[in-house]
Design a protein around this motif. Structure first.
Motif, mmCIF file in Angstrom:
data_model
loop_
_atom_site.group_PDB
_atom_site.id
_atom_site.type_symbol
_atom_site.label_atom_id
_atom_site.label_comp_id
_atom_site.label_asym_id
_atom_site.label_seq_id
_atom_site.Cartn_x
_atom_site.Cartn_y
_atom_site.Cartn_z
ATOM 1 N N VAL A 54 0.970 45.259 16.531
ATOM 2 C CA VAL A 54 1.177 46.343 16.419
ATOM 3 C C VAL A 54 0.784 46.956 16.403
ATOM 4 C CG1 VAL A 54 1.887 45.566 13.625
ATOM 5 C CG2 VAL A 54 -0.085 47.122 13.789
ATOM 6 N N SER B 205 -7.468 45.318 9.373
ATOM 7 C CA SER B 205 -6.980 45.805 10.817
ATOM 8 C C SER B 205 -8.519 45.242 12.384
ATOM 9 C CB SER B 205 -5.693 46.498 11.231
ATOM 10 O OG SER B 205 -6.582 47.581 11.151
ATOM 11 N N HIS C 161 9.384 43.565 13.210
ATOM 12 C CA HIS C 161 9.849 45.009 13.249
ATOM 13 C C HIS C 161 7.804 45.462 12.126
ATOM 14 C CE1 HIS C 161 12.453 46.154 15.955
ATOM 15 N NE2 HIS C 161 13.328 46.000 14.870
ATOM 16 N N SER C 162 6.914 45.902 12.688
ATOM 17 C CA SER C 162 5.493 46.220 11.610
ATOM 18 C C SER C 162 6.232 45.463 10.320
ATOM 19 C CB SER C 162 5.258 47.477 12.063
ATOM 20 O OG SER C 162 5.567 48.523 11.654
ATOM 21 N N TYR D 223 -1.890 51.244 10.129
ATOM 22 C CA TYR D 223 -1.607 50.710 8.500
ATOM 23 C C TYR D 223 -2.668 50.634 7.787
ATOM 24 C CZ TYR D 223 2.479 50.259 11.705
ATOM 25 O OH TYR D 223 4.206 50.251 12.190
ATOM 26 N N CYS E 61 4.799 39.601 16.943
ATOM 27 C CA CYS E 61 4.198 40.798 16.985
ATOM 28 C C CYS E 61 5.452 41.954 17.328
ATOM 29 C CB CYS E 61 4.240 40.874 18.346
ATOM 30 S SG CYS E 61 5.286 39.460 19.565
ATOM 31 N N VAL E 62 5.456 43.536 17.667
ATOM 32 C CA VAL E 62 6.569 44.026 17.315
ATOM 33 C C VAL E 62 7.103 43.647 18.967
ATOM 34 C CG1 VAL E 62 5.665 45.720 16.343
ATOM 35 C CG2 VAL E 62 5.384 46.035 18.930
#
Length: 296
Positions: A147, A158, A129-130, A151, A98-99
Protein backbone atom coordinates in the motif's frame (compact mmCIF):
# COMPACT_ATOMS: atom_id res chain seq x y z
CA UNK A 1 -33.18 -22.61 14.46
CA UNK A 2 -30.74 -25.31 13.44
CA UNK A 3 -28.27 -24.64 10.65
CA UNK A 4 -30.12 -26.87 8.20
CA UNK A 5 -33.34 -25.00 8.88
CA UNK A 6 -31.53 -21.70 8.31
CA UNK A 7 -30.15 -23.07 5.02
CA UNK A 8 -33.64 -23.97 3.80
CA UNK A 9 -35.07 -20.61 4.86
CA UNK A 10 -32.20 -18.75 3.14
CA UNK A 11 -32.53 -20.82 -0.03
CA UNK A 12 -36.26 -20.09 -0.27
CA UNK A 13 -35.73 -16.38 0.34
CA UNK A 14 -33.04 -16.17 -2.33
CA UNK A 15 -34.63 -18.41 -4.98
CA UNK A 16 -38.28 -17.51 -4.41
CA UNK A 17 -39.73 -20.99 -4.30
CA UNK A 18 -39.54 -24.26 -2.38
CA UNK A 19 -38.82 -26.23 -5.56
CA UNK A 20 -35.87 -24.04 -6.54
CA UNK A 21 -34.56 -24.07 -2.96
CA UNK A 22 -34.63 -27.89 -2.92
CA UNK A 23 -32.68 -27.97 -6.19
CA UNK A 24 -30.03 -25.59 -4.82
CA UNK A 25 -29.67 -27.72 -1.68
CA UNK A 26 -29.71 -30.99 -3.65
CA UNK A 27 -32.61 -32.44 -1.64
CA UNK A 28 -36.13 -33.46 -2.56
CA UNK A 29 -38.92 -30.91 -2.36
CA UNK A 30 -40.80 -32.91 0.36
CA UNK A 31 -37.59 -33.02 2.44
CA UNK A 32 -37.14 -29.25 2.17
CA UNK A 33 -40.80 -28.71 3.03
CA UNK A 34 -40.43 -30.90 6.13
CA UNK A 35 -37.41 -28.93 7.35
CA UNK A 36 -39.29 -25.65 6.82
CA UNK A 37 -42.30 -26.97 8.77
CA UNK A 38 -40.07 -28.00 11.70
CA UNK A 39 -38.39 -24.57 11.63
CA UNK A 40 -41.73 -22.76 11.86
CA UNK A 41 -42.88 -25.07 14.66
CA UNK A 42 -39.70 -24.42 16.69
CA UNK A 43 -39.97 -20.66 16.14
CA UNK A 44 -43.66 -20.47 16.98
CA UNK A 45 -44.53 -18.32 13.97
CA UNK A 46 -44.85 -18.69 10.20
CA UNK A 47 -42.00 -17.73 7.89
CA UNK A 48 -44.05 -17.90 4.69
CA UNK A 49 -47.68 -17.54 3.71
CA UNK A 50 -48.96 -20.04 1.14
CA UNK A 51 -50.72 -17.90 -1.49
CA UNK A 52 -51.80 -19.23 -4.87
CA UNK A 53 -49.23 -22.01 -4.74
CA UNK A 54 -46.47 -19.55 -3.90
CA UNK A 55 -44.52 -18.93 -0.69
CA UNK A 56 -44.71 -15.28 0.33
CA UNK A 57 -42.29 -14.19 3.12
CA UNK A 58 -43.97 -12.97 6.29
CA UNK A 59 -42.98 -9.77 8.10
CA UNK A 60 -41.03 -11.89 10.58
CA UNK A 61 -39.09 -13.54 7.74
CA UNK A 62 -38.17 -10.15 6.28
CA UNK A 63 -36.90 -8.99 9.68
CA UNK A 64 -34.82 -12.16 10.07
CA UNK A 65 -33.22 -12.00 6.60
CA UNK A 66 -30.42 -9.45 7.31
CA UNK A 67 -29.28 -11.54 10.30
CA UNK A 68 -29.32 -14.70 8.20
CA UNK A 69 -27.30 -12.88 5.51
CA UNK A 70 -24.71 -12.12 8.19
CA UNK A 71 -24.55 -15.79 9.18
CA UNK A 72 -23.94 -16.86 5.58
CA UNK A 73 -21.36 -14.13 5.14
CA UNK A 74 -19.50 -15.53 8.15
CA UNK A 75 -19.78 -19.07 6.77
CA UNK A 76 -18.35 -17.85 3.46
CA UNK A 77 -15.44 -16.22 5.30
CA UNK A 78 -14.86 -19.49 7.16
CA UNK A 79 -14.78 -21.44 3.88
CA UNK A 80 -12.21 -19.05 2.42
CA UNK A 81 -10.12 -19.39 5.58
CA UNK A 82 -10.17 -23.20 5.50
CA UNK A 83 -9.33 -23.16 1.77
CA UNK A 84 -6.40 -20.86 2.46
CA UNK A 85 -5.17 -23.09 5.26
CA UNK A 86 -5.55 -26.23 3.15
CA UNK A 87 -3.83 -24.92 0.02
CA UNK A 88 -1.06 -23.13 1.92
CA UNK A 89 -0.23 -26.10 4.14
CA UNK A 90 2.86 -27.02 2.12
CA UNK A 91 4.24 -23.48 2.33
CA UNK A 92 4.38 -23.03 -1.45
CA UNK A 93 1.68 -20.41 -1.97
CA UNK A 94 1.16 -16.76 -1.20
CA UNK A 95 -1.73 -14.36 -1.62
CA UNK A 96 -0.92 -10.68 -2.14
CA UNK A 97 -3.11 -7.59 -2.27
CA UNK A 98 -1.89 -4.29 -3.66
CA UNK A 99 -3.36 -0.87 -4.39
CA UNK A 100 -4.23 -0.33 -8.09
CA UNK A 101 -1.34 2.02 -8.94
CA UNK A 102 1.17 -0.57 -7.72
CA UNK A 103 -0.75 -3.33 -9.51
CA UNK A 104 -0.19 -1.47 -12.78
CA UNK A 105 3.47 -0.70 -12.19
CA UNK A 106 5.69 -2.33 -9.57
CA UNK A 107 3.97 -5.53 -8.47
CA UNK A 108 3.76 -7.31 -11.87
CA UNK A 109 7.54 -6.99 -12.22
CA UNK A 110 8.04 -8.46 -8.75
CA UNK A 111 5.66 -11.34 -9.47
CA UNK A 112 7.33 -12.07 -12.82
CA UNK A 113 10.77 -12.23 -11.23
CA UNK A 114 9.63 -14.43 -8.36
CA UNK A 115 7.67 -16.77 -10.61
CA UNK A 116 10.65 -17.16 -12.95
CA UNK A 117 12.85 -18.19 -10.01
CA UNK A 118 10.21 -20.32 -8.23
CA UNK A 119 7.84 -21.76 -10.88
CA UNK A 120 6.32 -24.24 -8.43
CA UNK A 121 4.93 -21.57 -6.10
CA UNK A 122 1.25 -20.62 -6.35
CA UNK A 123 0.93 -16.82 -6.52
CA UNK A 124 -2.42 -15.05 -6.17
CA UNK A 125 -2.57 -11.27 -6.59
CA UNK A 126 -5.56 -8.95 -6.13
CA UNK A 127 -5.73 -5.20 -6.76
CA UNK A 128 -7.74 -3.67 -3.93
CA UNK A 129 -8.07 -0.41 -2.08
CA UNK A 130 -6.17 -0.12 1.19
CA UNK A 131 -9.18 -0.57 3.50
CA UNK A 132 -10.08 -3.81 1.70
CA UNK A 133 -6.48 -4.99 1.99
CA UNK A 134 -6.43 -4.47 5.74
CA UNK A 135 -9.78 -6.21 6.19
CA UNK A 136 -8.65 -9.22 4.17
CA UNK A 137 -5.34 -9.48 6.03
CA UNK A 138 -7.22 -9.61 9.32
CA UNK A 139 -9.56 -12.20 7.81
CA UNK A 140 -6.64 -14.45 6.78
CA UNK A 141 -7.48 -13.82 3.12
CA UNK A 142 -4.15 -12.14 2.30
CA UNK A 143 -0.61 -12.91 3.37
CA UNK A 144 0.78 -9.54 2.32
CA UNK A 145 -0.67 -6.15 1.43
CA UNK A 146 1.31 -3.52 -0.51
CA UNK A 147 0.00 0.00 0.00
CA UNK A 148 0.80 3.68 -0.03
CA UNK A 149 0.54 5.62 3.23
CA UNK A 150 0.81 5.02 6.95
CA UNK A 151 -1.63 2.69 8.68
CA UNK A 152 -1.99 1.83 12.35
CA UNK A 153 -4.39 -1.05 13.02
CA UNK A 154 -4.51 -3.54 15.87
CA UNK A 155 -3.30 -6.89 14.62
CA UNK A 156 -1.51 -5.50 11.54
CA UNK A 157 2.24 -4.90 11.23
CA UNK A 158 3.99 -3.02 8.47
CA UNK A 159 7.42 -2.80 6.86
CA UNK A 160 8.49 0.47 5.30
CA UNK A 161 9.84 -0.25 1.81
CA UNK A 162 10.58 3.20 0.36
CA UNK A 163 9.40 6.78 0.10
CA UNK A 164 8.02 7.32 -3.39
CA UNK A 165 8.06 10.89 -4.77
CA UNK A 166 4.89 12.58 -5.90
CA UNK A 167 5.24 14.28 -9.28
CA UNK A 168 3.28 16.83 -11.27
CA UNK A 169 2.14 15.78 -14.74
CA UNK A 170 0.76 18.53 -16.91
CA UNK A 171 0.34 18.89 -20.67
CA UNK A 172 1.01 22.62 -20.32
CA UNK A 173 4.71 22.02 -19.79
CA UNK A 174 6.77 24.14 -17.43
CA UNK A 175 10.24 23.99 -15.97
CA UNK A 176 10.45 22.19 -12.65
CA UNK A 177 10.53 22.05 -9.78
CA UNK A 178 7.08 23.60 -9.38
CA UNK A 179 5.70 25.23 -6.25
CA UNK A 180 2.14 24.26 -5.31
CA UNK A 181 1.02 27.88 -5.08
CA UNK A 182 1.89 28.30 -8.78
CA UNK A 183 -0.74 25.77 -9.84
CA UNK A 184 -4.11 26.66 -11.34
CA UNK A 185 -6.76 25.10 -9.07
CA UNK A 186 -9.34 25.09 -11.89
CA UNK A 187 -7.41 22.49 -13.92
CA UNK A 188 -6.60 20.21 -10.99
CA UNK A 189 -7.60 16.54 -11.27
CA UNK A 190 -7.88 15.26 -7.71
CA UNK A 191 -7.78 11.85 -6.12
CA UNK A 192 -10.52 10.29 -4.02
CA UNK A 193 -10.69 11.88 -0.58
CA UNK A 194 -10.17 8.42 0.95
CA UNK A 195 -6.79 8.07 -0.77
CA UNK A 196 -3.85 8.81 1.58
CA UNK A 197 -2.17 10.73 -1.26
CA UNK A 198 -5.22 12.97 -1.55
CA UNK A 199 -5.13 13.73 2.17
CA UNK A 200 -1.44 14.62 1.97
CA UNK A 201 -1.98 16.85 -1.07
CA UNK A 202 -5.00 18.58 0.44
CA UNK A 203 -2.97 19.51 3.53
CA UNK A 204 0.03 20.64 1.46
CA UNK A 205 -2.15 22.79 -0.80
CA UNK A 206 -3.89 24.34 2.18
CA UNK A 207 -0.51 25.22 3.70
CA UNK A 208 0.53 26.75 0.35
CA UNK A 209 -2.60 28.92 0.36
CA UNK A 210 -4.03 27.14 -2.67
CA UNK A 211 -7.78 26.58 -2.53
CA UNK A 212 -8.13 23.47 -4.69
CA UNK A 213 -11.60 21.97 -4.97
CA UNK A 214 -11.28 19.70 -8.00
CA UNK A 215 -14.33 19.26 -10.18
CA UNK A 216 -13.00 15.80 -11.08
CA UNK A 217 -11.84 13.28 -8.49
CA UNK A 218 -10.79 9.73 -9.36
CA UNK A 219 -10.02 6.67 -7.25
CA UNK A 220 -6.69 5.68 -8.82
CA UNK A 221 -3.45 7.40 -9.78
CA UNK A 222 -3.55 5.57 -13.10
CA UNK A 223 -6.91 7.09 -14.06
CA UNK A 224 -5.68 10.56 -13.05
CA UNK A 225 -2.65 10.06 -15.29
CA UNK A 226 -4.82 8.91 -18.19
CA UNK A 227 -7.01 12.02 -17.86
CA UNK A 228 -3.86 14.15 -18.02
CA UNK A 229 -2.75 12.26 -21.14
CA UNK A 230 -6.13 13.10 -22.71
CA UNK A 231 -5.67 16.80 -21.90
CA UNK A 232 -8.27 17.09 -19.12
CA UNK A 233 -5.96 18.99 -16.75
CA UNK A 234 -3.03 18.24 -14.48
CA UNK A 235 -2.57 15.79 -11.62
CA UNK A 236 -0.08 14.92 -8.91
CA UNK A 237 0.58 11.19 -8.76
CA UNK A 238 3.19 8.75 -7.51
CA UNK A 239 6.40 8.37 -9.50
CA UNK A 240 5.77 4.67 -10.24
CA UNK A 241 2.56 5.52 -12.09
CA UNK A 242 4.45 8.11 -14.11
CA UNK A 243 7.22 5.66 -15.02
CA UNK A 244 4.84 2.96 -16.19
CA UNK A 245 2.15 5.02 -17.95
CA UNK A 246 3.12 5.65 -21.60
CA UNK A 247 2.47 8.90 -23.41
CA UNK A 248 2.46 11.23 -20.40
CA UNK A 249 3.95 14.73 -20.39
CA UNK A 250 7.39 15.05 -18.82
CA UNK A 251 6.90 14.87 -15.02
CA UNK A 252 7.92 17.81 -12.86
CA UNK A 253 9.22 17.69 -9.31
CA UNK A 254 7.46 19.68 -6.61
CA UNK A 255 9.03 22.12 -4.20
CA UNK A 256 9.04 21.47 -1.36
CA UNK A 257 9.13 17.78 -2.39
CA UNK A 258 6.31 15.47 -1.36
CA UNK A 259 6.60 11.70 -0.84
CA UNK A 260 4.31 8.79 -0.03
CA UNK A 261 5.53 5.83 1.99
CA UNK A 262 5.26 2.45 0.29
CA UNK A 263 4.60 -0.20 2.93
CA UNK A 264 3.99 -3.92 3.16
CA UNK A 265 1.30 -4.98 5.64
CA UNK A 266 0.84 -8.39 7.25
CA UNK A 267 -0.72 -9.99 10.30
CA UNK A 268 1.10 -9.06 13.51
CA UNK A 269 0.65 -12.50 15.05
CA UNK A 270 2.36 -14.39 12.20
CA UNK A 271 6.05 -14.57 11.38
CA UNK A 272 6.79 -13.80 7.74
CA UNK A 273 7.25 -16.93 5.65
CA UNK A 274 10.35 -17.38 3.51
CA UNK A 275 8.20 -16.61 0.45
CA UNK A 276 7.04 -13.32 1.99
CA UNK A 277 10.61 -12.40 2.86
CA UNK A 278 11.72 -13.09 -0.70
CA UNK A 279 8.87 -10.96 -2.05
CA UNK A 280 9.90 -8.12 0.28
CA UNK A 281 13.47 -8.32 -0.98
CA UNK A 282 12.32 -8.18 -4.60
CA UNK A 283 10.03 -5.23 -3.84
CA UNK A 284 12.90 -3.24 -2.39
CA UNK A 285 15.11 -4.10 -5.33
CA UNK A 286 12.50 -3.19 -7.96
CA UNK A 287 11.73 0.09 -6.16
CA UNK A 288 15.41 1.00 -6.08
CA UNK A 289 15.68 0.32 -9.82
CA UNK A 290 12.51 2.27 -10.62
CA UNK A 291 13.34 5.29 -8.47
CA UNK A 292 16.88 5.41 -9.88
CA UNK A 293 15.36 6.04 -13.33
CA UNK A 294 13.98 9.34 -12.06
CA UNK A 295 17.47 10.76 -11.71
CA UNK A 296 18.32 10.05 -15.36
Amino acid sequence: MRLRQIEVFYAIMTTGSLRAAAEVLHVSQPAASKVLRYAEQSLGFALFERTGGRLVPTREAQIMLPHVNTIFGTLSDLKRLTDNLRYARDGHSITIGCVPSLGLSLVPRVIQRYHAAHPGTELTVDTLHSTEIISRILNHDLDLGIVFGDYVYDGVSSHHIADVPLLLIDGESREGPVMLRQLDPVRYIGLSENDPTARLLDMAMEEAGLCAAPSVRVRTHYMAAELVRLGAGYAIVDALTVLHHPGLPKPQALTPPLHMACRVLFRADYALSHISQDILSLLRNELDVALAKLSH
